[in-house]
Motif scaffolding. Structure first.
Motif, PDB file in Angstrom:
ATOM      1  N   VAL A   3     -30.671  25.576  17.377  1.00  0.00           N
ATOM      2  CA  VAL A   3     -29.648  26.523  17.828  1.00  0.00           C
ATOM      3  C   VAL A   3     -30.012  27.059  19.208  1.00  0.00           C
ATOM      4  N   ARG A   4     -29.034  27.628  19.854  1.00  0.00           N
ATOM      5  CA  ARG A   4     -29.269  28.204  21.177  1.00  0.00           C
ATOM      6  C   ARG A   4     -30.111  29.475  21.068  1.00  0.00           C
ATOM      7  N   ASN A   5     -31.000  29.652  22.020  1.00  0.00           N
ATOM      8  CA  ASN A   5     -31.707  30.929  22.125  1.00  0.00           C
ATOM      9  C   ASN A   5     -30.755  32.011  22.622  1.00  0.00           C
ATOM     10  N   HIS A   6     -29.863  31.633  23.502  1.00  0.00           N
ATOM     11  CA  HIS A   6     -28.978  32.607  24.126  1.00  0.00           C
ATOM     12  C   HIS A   6     -27.530  32.134  24.005  1.00  0.00           C
ATOM     13  N   PHE A  22     -31.395  32.107  17.674  1.00  0.00           N
ATOM     14  CA  PHE A  22     -32.658  31.767  17.016  1.00  0.00           C
ATOM     15  C   PHE A  22     -33.204  32.981  16.273  1.00  0.00           C
ATOM     16  N   LYS A  23     -33.267  34.108  16.944  1.00  0.00           N
ATOM     17  CA  LYS A  23     -33.827  35.320  16.347  1.00  0.00           C
ATOM     18  C   LYS A  23     -33.012  35.770  15.131  1.00  0.00           C
ATOM     19  N   ARG A  49     -35.675  35.100  -4.162  1.00  0.00           N
ATOM     20  CA  ARG A  49     -34.561  35.183  -5.111  1.00  0.00           C
ATOM     21  C   ARG A  49     -33.761  33.891  -5.212  1.00  0.00           C
ATOM     22  N   LEU A  50     -33.840  33.055  -4.180  1.00  0.00           N
ATOM     23  CA  LEU A  50     -33.095  31.796  -4.167  1.00  0.00           C
ATOM     24  C   LEU A  50     -34.068  30.666  -3.864  1.00  0.00           C
ATOM     25  N   GLN A  51     -34.183  29.727  -4.772  1.00  0.00           N
ATOM     26  CA  GLN A  51     -35.084  28.599  -4.586  1.00  0.00           C
ATOM     27  C   GLN A  51     -34.281  27.407  -4.087  1.00  0.00           C
ATOM     28  N   LEU A  52     -34.674  26.863  -2.948  1.00  0.00           N
ATOM     29  CA  LEU A  52     -34.004  25.699  -2.372  1.00  0.00           C
ATOM     30  C   LEU A  52     -34.749  24.432  -2.767  1.00  0.00           C
ATOM     31  N   PRO A  53     -34.037  23.312  -2.898  1.00  0.00           N
ATOM     32  CA  PRO A  53     -34.682  22.047  -3.265  1.00  0.00           C
ATOM     33  C   PRO A  53     -35.300  21.318  -2.078  1.00  0.00           C
ATOM     34  N   LEU A  54     -35.488  22.010  -0.977  1.00  0.00           N
ATOM     35  CA  LEU A  54     -36.081  21.425   0.234  1.00  0.00           C
ATOM     36  C   LEU A  54     -37.535  21.846   0.339  1.00  0.00           C
ATOM     37  N   LYS A  55     -38.356  20.971   0.927  1.00  0.00           N
ATOM     38  CA  LYS A  55     -39.742  21.348   1.213  1.00  0.00           C
ATOM     39  C   LYS A  55     -39.780  22.389   2.315  1.00  0.00           C
ATOM     40  N   GLY A  56     -38.825  22.287   3.245  1.00  0.00           N
ATOM     41  CA  GLY A  56     -38.809  23.256   4.318  1.00  0.00           C
ATOM     42  C   GLY A  56     -37.611  23.143   5.223  1.00  0.00           C
ATOM     43  N   ILE A  57     -37.386  24.219   5.968  1.00  0.00           N
ATOM     44  CA  ILE A  57     -36.351  24.276   7.003  1.00  0.00           C
ATOM     45  C   ILE A  57     -37.072  24.595   8.304  1.00  0.00           C
ATOM     46  N   VAL A  58     -36.803  23.778   9.313  1.00  0.00           N
ATOM     47  CA  VAL A  58     -37.370  24.011  10.637  1.00  0.00           C
ATOM     48  C   VAL A  58     -36.253  24.539  11.522  1.00  0.00           C
ATOM     49  N   LEU A  59     -36.485  25.714  12.079  1.00  0.00           N
ATOM     50  CA  LEU A  59     -35.523  26.320  13.002  1.00  0.00           C
ATOM     51  C   LEU A  59     -36.064  26.143  14.405  1.00  0.00           C
ATOM     52  N   ILE A  60     -35.254  25.543  15.281  1.00  0.00           N
ATOM     53  CA  ILE A  60     -35.623  25.336  16.679  1.00  0.00           C
ATOM     54  C   ILE A  60     -34.656  26.117  17.563  1.00  0.00           C
ATOM     55  N   GLY A  61     -35.189  26.877  18.504  1.00  0.00           N
ATOM     56  CA  GLY A  61     -34.369  27.585  19.473  1.00  0.00           C
ATOM     57  C   GLY A  61     -34.518  26.919  20.823  1.00  0.00           C
ATOM     58  N   TYR A  62     -33.402  26.498  21.393  1.00  0.00           N
ATOM     59  CA  TYR A  62     -33.442  25.827  22.701  1.00  0.00           C
ATOM     60  C   TYR A  62     -32.708  26.642  23.754  1.00  0.00           C
TER      61      TYR A  62
END
Length: 171
Positions: free
Chosen positions: A133-136, A143-144, A158-171
């Motif tokens: 996602v955009r930083n600005h 991102f924030k 409270r919510l369990q996702l079936p993913l090992k992880g989510i990576v958030l990238i700010g560009y």
């Protein structure tokens, strides 16, 4: 204000593996061409800039919005194994374990990141979702804002996702 490429893996209880690091490096390598707000690119524009690097990692990458150029990930199968339902992705690793979604203006404001999370959770083989996602964007830091949302999601438990992880990238 000076912006930099930033990223975070959720949950924060383990580090980034080599496959995810390679994806992040595609964004790092092309940061000067995609960074916001200096480059006011659409999500398709950002994807086009990083596509060759992702393809070098054996990712299938959406070429355009034309039906034949989209990356369809099956989520429901019917009689004779016919695909009954699929979701589109911006990019998918060759083994189907990493899905990438690149967002621009509507990443946070229109809650597109929530739709991305839902769809990745429905994809049977997906282990990691990468959301860029955009930083600005219009005086806000997407991102924030999304970081705070994901932090709350994972800390609350409270919510369990079936993913090992989510990576958030700010560009």
């Amino acid at each position: 204000m000076e912006y930099h490429l930033v990223y975070q893996l959720f949950p924060r209880s383990f580090g980034i593996n080599n496959e995810i690091k390679s994806v992040i490096e595609c964004f790092e390598k092309n940061y000067e061409s995609i960074k916001s707000p200096d480059n006011n690119l659409s999500s398709d524009g950002v994807l086009k800039v990083i596509s060759k690097d992702l393809e070098a990692l054996n990712f299938r990458v959406e070429k355009s919005k034309l039906t034949n150029d989209k990356i369809k990930v099956p989520v429901l199968f019917g009689i004779n194994n016919r695909i009954d339902k699929f979701f589109d992705a911006d990019a998918v690793s060759a083994d189907g374990k990493i899905v990438i979604e690149v967002e621009a203006g509507r990443g946070y404001r229109n809650n597109q990141f929530l739709k991305d999370i839902f769809q990745a959770c429905m994809m049977p083989n997906v282990e990691f979702l990468v959301i860029a996602v955009r930083n600005h964007y219009h005086n806000s830091d997407d991102f924030k804002s999304i970081f705070q949302f994901l932090e709350t999601l994972y800390i609350s438990g409270r919510l369990q996702l079936p993913l090992k992880g989510i990576v958030l990238i700010g560009y």
